[in-house]
Scaffold this motif. Structure first.
Motif, short mmCIF file in Angstrom:
data_model
loop_
_atom_site.label_atom_id
_atom_site.label_comp_id
_atom_site.label_asym_id
_atom_site.label_seq_id
_atom_site.Cartn_x
_atom_site.Cartn_y
_atom_site.Cartn_z
N ALA A 105 -21.61 -5.40 -38.88
CA ALA A 105 -20.50 -6.35 -38.91
C ALA A 105 -20.77 -7.53 -37.98
CB ALA A 105 -19.20 -5.67 -38.50
N GLU A 106 -20.22 -8.68 -38.34
CA GLU A 106 -20.15 -9.81 -37.42
C GLU A 106 -18.85 -9.65 -36.64
OE1 GLU A 106 -19.50 -14.66 -37.37
OE2 GLU A 106 -20.25 -13.69 -39.20
N VAL A 107 -18.94 -9.41 -35.35
CA VAL A 107 -17.78 -9.10 -34.53
C VAL A 107 -17.36 -10.33 -33.74
CG1 VAL A 107 -16.89 -7.63 -32.69
CG2 VAL A 107 -18.51 -6.69 -34.36
N GLN A 108 -16.07 -10.63 -33.80
CA GLN A 108 -15.52 -11.76 -33.07
C GLN A 108 -14.26 -11.33 -32.34
OE1 GLN A 108 -14.90 -15.13 -35.67
NE2 GLN A 108 -16.97 -15.05 -36.52
N SER A 109 -14.03 -11.92 -31.19
CA SER A 109 -12.79 -11.66 -30.48
C SER A 109 -11.70 -12.55 -31.05
CB SER A 109 -12.96 -11.91 -28.98
OG SER A 109 -13.34 -13.27 -28.75
N ALA A 110 -10.46 -12.11 -30.92
CA ALA A 110 -9.34 -12.85 -31.47
C ALA A 110 -8.18 -12.81 -30.49
CB ALA A 110 -8.92 -12.27 -32.82
N VAL A 144 -15.37 -8.71 -38.43
CA VAL A 144 -14.34 -7.90 -37.79
C VAL A 144 -13.84 -8.64 -36.56
CG1 VAL A 144 -13.83 -5.72 -36.64
CG2 VAL A 144 -15.35 -5.75 -38.63
N HIS A 145 -12.55 -8.98 -36.56
CA HIS A 145 -11.91 -9.63 -35.43
C HIS A 145 -11.22 -8.57 -34.59
CE1 HIS A 145 -12.33 -13.86 -36.87
NE2 HIS A 145 -12.42 -13.24 -38.04
N LEU A 146 -11.51 -8.56 -33.29
CA LEU A 146 -10.97 -7.55 -32.39
C LEU A 146 -9.97 -8.17 -31.43
CD1 LEU A 146 -14.14 -5.47 -31.49
CD2 LEU A 146 -12.48 -5.08 -33.31
N LEU A 147 -8.89 -7.43 -31.22
CA LEU A 147 -7.81 -7.90 -30.37
C LEU A 147 -7.25 -6.69 -29.64
CD1 LEU A 147 -5.80 -10.13 -29.54
CD2 LEU A 147 -4.59 -9.72 -31.68
N ALA A 164 -16.51 -2.81 -30.62
CA ALA A 164 -17.38 -3.96 -30.90
C ALA A 164 -18.83 -3.51 -31.04
CB ALA A 164 -17.23 -5.00 -29.80
N ARG A 165 -19.27 -2.62 -30.16
CA ARG A 165 -20.65 -2.13 -30.23
C ARG A 165 -20.89 -1.34 -31.51
NH1 ARG A 165 -19.46 -0.71 -24.87
NH2 ARG A 165 -19.42 1.52 -25.40
N PRO A 188 -26.99 -1.84 -43.47
CA PRO A 188 -25.83 -1.31 -42.74
C PRO A 188 -24.55 -1.55 -43.55
CG PRO A 188 -27.26 -2.55 -41.27
CD PRO A 188 -27.78 -2.78 -42.66
N PRO A 189 -23.63 -0.59 -43.56
CA PRO A 189 -22.48 -0.67 -44.46
C PRO A 189 -21.52 -1.82 -44.20
CG PRO A 189 -22.28 1.19 -42.96
CD PRO A 189 -23.66 0.66 -42.80
N LEU A 190 -21.51 -2.37 -42.99
CA LEU A 190 -20.60 -3.48 -42.70
C LEU A 190 -21.28 -4.85 -42.78
CD1 LEU A 190 -18.49 -2.02 -39.76
CD2 LEU A 190 -17.93 -2.10 -42.19
#
Length: 279
Positions: free
Chosen positions: A106-111, A85-88, A98-99, A78-80
């Protein structure tokens, strides 16, 4: 030993009575000179066929496919993959994003806003900030400093019936949110009114808010920008590069328009006035 397979998106087309043709992942058709290799042998070798034929000429032909990027031996990553990736921002936009980002590896985290400064200097990290409202003055000032430290910075916001996705910034000199504001003010005769709108001198918001399809579209566009960043490629095809592209999505009919935008050069301060001597 891993067998070569056609790259994702590539295929071999055989028109009746003609030589085989490669359709590349970009949609081009290229004639294949198979030499003394039978077309069926090549197809079996590059697909799930059961053919086990092998020869030096067939090996050279497959190697040429690999060198040109039309065949691969490793499964697609997968390209990511390897990116964080931090989401805010507002869940109506961050949840589908996020999905999508996670589906691309990607490893997705909230920020939170307090986390922004601590992300500076992380080269495999992106901050994405999504607002279902105009951007309050000063809110994105700290995030605008991230590209100077090689942390990627991507954002979107809504103004009335339009959502804007701004260019991805990941290096010094890229387009920041402040640059976009300056460019938009310079492009309209109603610059005083637009500045007042941003400053909050407006009536209460009446929407429309993104529907589920609209939110999915916005999230998909942002994910495409993240993939462009991760791949190191400015853009594909004839569109604008992600680092120079401002998009406007009309939430009423889901039309998307693209606008080129460039950084705003820093202006040197005016020289101090010199004292005049009396005649």
């Amino acid at each position: 030993m891993n067998r070569s397979r056609l790259a994702p998106g590539a295929g071999i087309v055989t028109a009746p009575g003609d030589r085989p043709v490669l359709r590349t992942s970009e949609g081009e058709f290229l004639r294949i000179d198979t030499g003394h290799v039978g077309p069926g042998e090549l197809v079996d070798r590059l697909t799930e066929g059961e053919g086990q034929a092998s020869s030096a000429e067939l090996d050279r032909l497959v190697a040429a496919f690999e060198e040109a990027g039309h065949a691969v031996t490793e499964p697609r990553r997968p390209p990511l993959t390897g990116r964080t990736v931090h989401l805010l921002g507002d869940p109506v936009l961050t949840e589908p994003l996020a999905r999508f980002a996670a589906a691309e590896g990607a490893e997705v985290q909230s920020a939170s806003a307090d986390d922004v400064a601590g992300l500076a200097g992380r080269r495999d990290t992106a901050l994405v900030w999504c607002l279902d409202s105009p951007v309050p003055e000063g809110l994105w000032d700290e995030a605008d400093r991230l590209p100077a430290r090689h942390t990627a910075w991507l954002r979107c916001h809504r103004e009335g019936a339009h959502t804007w996705t701004e260019p991805l910034a990941s290096a010094p000199g890229d387009v920041t949110a402040a640059h976009v504001r300056l460019r938009r003010l310079a492009a309209t005769a109603a610059h005083r009114e637009l500045a007042a709108y941003w400053a909050g001198h407006r009536t209460p918001d009446t929407g429309p808010h993104p529907t589920e399809p609209a939110a999915a579209l916005i999230a998909a566009l942002l994910t495409a920008d993240l993939i462009a960043w991760a791949s190191g490629e400015p853009h594909r095809g004839s569109g604008l590069p992600a680092r120079r592209r401002l998009r406007r999505i009309d939430l009423r009919d889901l039309t998307v328009t693209e606008h080129p935008v460039l950084p705003v050069p820093e202006v040197a301060p005016l020289p101090a006035p010199t004292a005049r001597t009396a005649p």
